[in-house]
Design an enzyme around this catalytic site. Structure first.
Site, PDB file in Angstrom:
ATOM      1  N   HIS A  21      28.093  42.634  45.876  1.00 41.40           N
ATOM      2  CA  HIS A  21      29.281  41.766  45.928  1.00 41.40           C
ATOM      3  C   HIS A  21      30.512  42.641  46.097  1.00 41.40           C
ATOM      4  O   HIS A  21      30.646  43.673  45.434  1.00 41.40           O
ATOM      5  CB  HIS A  21      29.382  40.944  44.641  1.00 41.40           C
ATOM      6  CG  HIS A  21      30.645  40.154  44.527  1.00 41.40           C
ATOM      7  ND1 HIS A  21      31.665  40.493  43.669  1.00 41.40           N
ATOM      8  CD2 HIS A  21      31.065  39.030  45.189  1.00 41.40           C
ATOM      9  CE1 HIS A  21      32.640  39.613  43.775  1.00 41.40           C
ATOM     10  NE2 HIS A  21      32.308  38.723  44.694  1.00 41.40           N
TER      11      HIS A  21
ATOM     12  N   HIS B  93      40.212  43.083  49.163  1.00 40.63           N
ATOM     13  CA  HIS B  93      40.079  41.894  48.322  1.00 40.63           C
ATOM     14  C   HIS B  93      41.399  41.145  48.395  1.00 40.63           C
ATOM     15  O   HIS B  93      42.401  41.576  47.807  1.00 40.63           O
ATOM     16  CB  HIS B  93      39.737  42.290  46.887  1.00 40.63           C
ATOM     17  CG  HIS B  93      39.202  41.156  46.077  1.00 40.63           C
ATOM     18  ND1 HIS B  93      39.171  41.157  44.705  1.00 40.63           N
ATOM     19  CD2 HIS B  93      38.672  39.965  46.448  1.00 40.63           C
ATOM     20  CE1 HIS B  93      38.644  40.030  44.271  1.00 40.63           C
ATOM     21  NE2 HIS B  93      38.332  39.286  45.324  1.00 40.63           N
TER      22      HIS B  93
END
Length: 564
Positions: A111, A157
């Site tokens: 992830h 991110h």
């Protein structure tokens, strides 16, 4: 005996008592006059260790240091403690059937694979991607965003303080290291926040980087996924397909529909159910053409759920897909639609990922996801701790290739009432007996101080066997037992434990060693996690690992495994 000692490893550190004495009863049963000859050794290996030696000659037993007519007790102990006697058989390699569709396998999944640390302010880099691939991870996740000038795609991110890394660098590192440890396919999951123009640019970048390695279907949709065997040395792209503008509706009508769908996603996100993984509405505005080149490269199409939760699991019989859920939404579906969840994963791919509040890159318990057949249980590989250790151990099976065939009970297509129910109490299928003899190697791996040799730490092991059976409290059933504390550099426990296995196909044995230092503070002494389905019976030398999952140089446990 010096030749034998050099073959079977380092001499032991200071001990209280002789560890070899623990094996004296076994040694006496398989020796004469203090020596174990080749025929006796063969009998020990077959009867105690369970080794298949039919047709193997004495000269092929692998003991180059076999001198003087046999092994004495000390040499026998050295052999058992050596690297030549691991708990998992290295000769097995990839031994499972690899010809079934991808949906029939658990796949080692990362992830936010590009992050070096926390989810809020760490750096993005290709280094953690390389490390993950070298550990055997097969699914790499990249979050794609436009750069500051909107002229290129970068990996970061979104909506955080994390620094970006250019996409081309990540792709080149994936190509270079994709098959370092496994020939089976690498899947790149793209969380796409790009305009259509940049999607087209990314499509060209993917084709230029991977060339013939890139797999994409000849038809728009697959009715069944290819097998890992068919996809050896291939790279697959998994993401949502660009939204098609329906000719039957006006542009404004389509745009309003897209905004409505975005609001639905935001609603689930506000309930901590769904990740911000949908395209921004402005990115897909009618002013941008659909990136057909990009869409053509998607081999595993991902979709978002719509409407009631049960509708999220209603796949199209004519095409397969991937559905992504965060850990909390997965728990909600388990509570209300467990059988449908398992049915969905028999043909389609389910990906579970950490909730957004795990900003320190912590992880959730992966075992419930496995019990419901989720193929991609995505964890933060840059984090540490029990959850990640469990996944490290789980994917040591099947030669560490990153793909593990799901057990038959998760693949059987049968009436609704007969689907496997992880919440039900299953009968005991197998009993595992364990004896922990002793541990060694801390002296060699520890920092030396002026009092080390005279004030050894207190060691004890905490063994935890994780059988993936969900109890009435909806948590994974586990049995946890401890040994006594021993004050010694080479602690000798000689303790036995018995574990009843209800789902041995997915059971994991986690071992963690604590050490109590001279100040009385409890600290970490090593850990490992092993797939019970591939544990070798007999007396085995079990290496331990550090917090990050790296193998410790010298630390090992000597344990006896027996299955009845």
């Amino acid at each position: 005996m010096h030749g034998l000692l050099s073959c079977f490893g380092q001499p032991l550190g200071p001990v209280s008592g002789d560890p070899a004495e623990a094996f004296k009863d076994v040694f006496l049963r398989y020796s004469d006059n203090g020596l174990m000859g080749t025929d006796q050794l063969r009998r020990f290996l077959m009867e105690v260790q369970g080794d298949e030696l039919e047709g193997v000659g004495s000269q092929d037993l692998g003991f180059k240091c076999f001198q003087g007519g046999g092994l004495d007790l000390d040499a026998f102990f050295r052999y058992l403690s050596s690297d030549d006697n691991p708990p998992l058989d290295p000769s097995l390699g990839v031994h499972q059937d690899m010809n079934a569709p991808l949906s029939h396998y658990f796949i080692y999944t990362g992830h936010n694979s590009y992050l070096t640390g926390n989810q809020l302010s760490s750096e993005s880099s290709d280094v953690p991607i390389i490390k993950a691939l070298q550990r055997g991870v097969r699914v790499i996740e990249l979050d794609l965003w436009p750069n500051s000038s909107k002229t290129d795609a970068e990996v970061r991110h979104g909506r955080t303080l994390t620094t970006p890394v250019v996409l081309s660098k990540c792709l080149k590192s994936i190509k270079e290291h994709a098959f370092d440890v496994s020939p089976y396919p690498v899947i790149i999951t793209l969380e796409d926040h790009l305009t259509s123009n940049l999607q087209a640019k990314v499509a060209e970048m993917l084709k230029e980087t991977f060339g013939d390695l890139l797999f994409y279907p000849s038809t728009e949709f697959l009715d069944e996924f290819p097998s890992p065997e068919d996809l050896k040395y291939r790279v697959l792209i998994s993401t949502k397909t660009p939204k098609e503008l329906l000719e039957s509706k006006s542009i404004n009508e389509n745009y309003r529909e897209l905004q409505k769908e975005t609001k639905e996603v935001e609603h689930y996100h506000s309930e901590h159910y769904q990740k911000e993984e949908e395209h921004d509405a402005n990115n897909q505005s009618p002013n941008h053409p659909i990136a057909h080149e990009y869409k053509h490269l998607i081999s595993i199409a991902s979709r978002k759920g719509k409407g009631e939760l049960i509708n999220w699991l209603k796949g199209n019989v004519n095409k397969v897909t991937r559905l992504s859920l965060n850990e909390l939404l997965f728990e909600k579906l388990v509570a209300s639609h467990g059988p449908e969840l398992i049915r969905f994963t028999q043909k389609n791919i389910l990906r579970i990922y950490p909730k957004g509040t795990r900003i320190t890159s912590s992880n959730y318990n992966p075992l419930p996801g496995l019990m419901y057949g989720a193929q991609m249980v995505a964890l933060n590989m840059q984090g540490y701790g029990r959850s990640l250790w469990l996944m490290h151990g789980f994917f040591r099976a099947n030669g560490g290739c990153g793909y593990i065939k799901k057990p038959d009970f998760l693949l059987k297509t049968c009436p609704h009432s007969m689907v496997f129910d992880p919440l039900a109490t299953s009968p005991v299928k197998k009993t595992m007996k364990i004896k922990v003899y002793h541990g060694n190697g801390w002296l060699w791996d520890s920092k030396k101080t002026h009092f080390s040799l005279y004030s050894p730490p207190v060691f004890y092991t905490k063994k935890q066997l994780y059988c993936e059976i969900l109890g009435t409290d909806k948590s994974v059933y586990r049995v946890s037992k401890k040994t006594k504390k021993i004050e010694n550099w080479t602690p000798i426990w000689n303790e036995k434990f018995v574990f009843e296995l209800r789902v041995p196909e997915l059971a994991l044995l986690r071992i963690k060693v604590h050490k109590l230092n001279v100040s009385g503070k409890d600290s970490f002494g090593g850990q490992t996690c092993l797939p019970v389905s591939e544990l070798r019976q007999g007396i085995r030398s079990v290496p331990l690992f550090d917090h990050k999952g790296n193998k410790l140089k010298s630390v090992k446990l000597l344990m006896h495994f027996e299955f009845v």
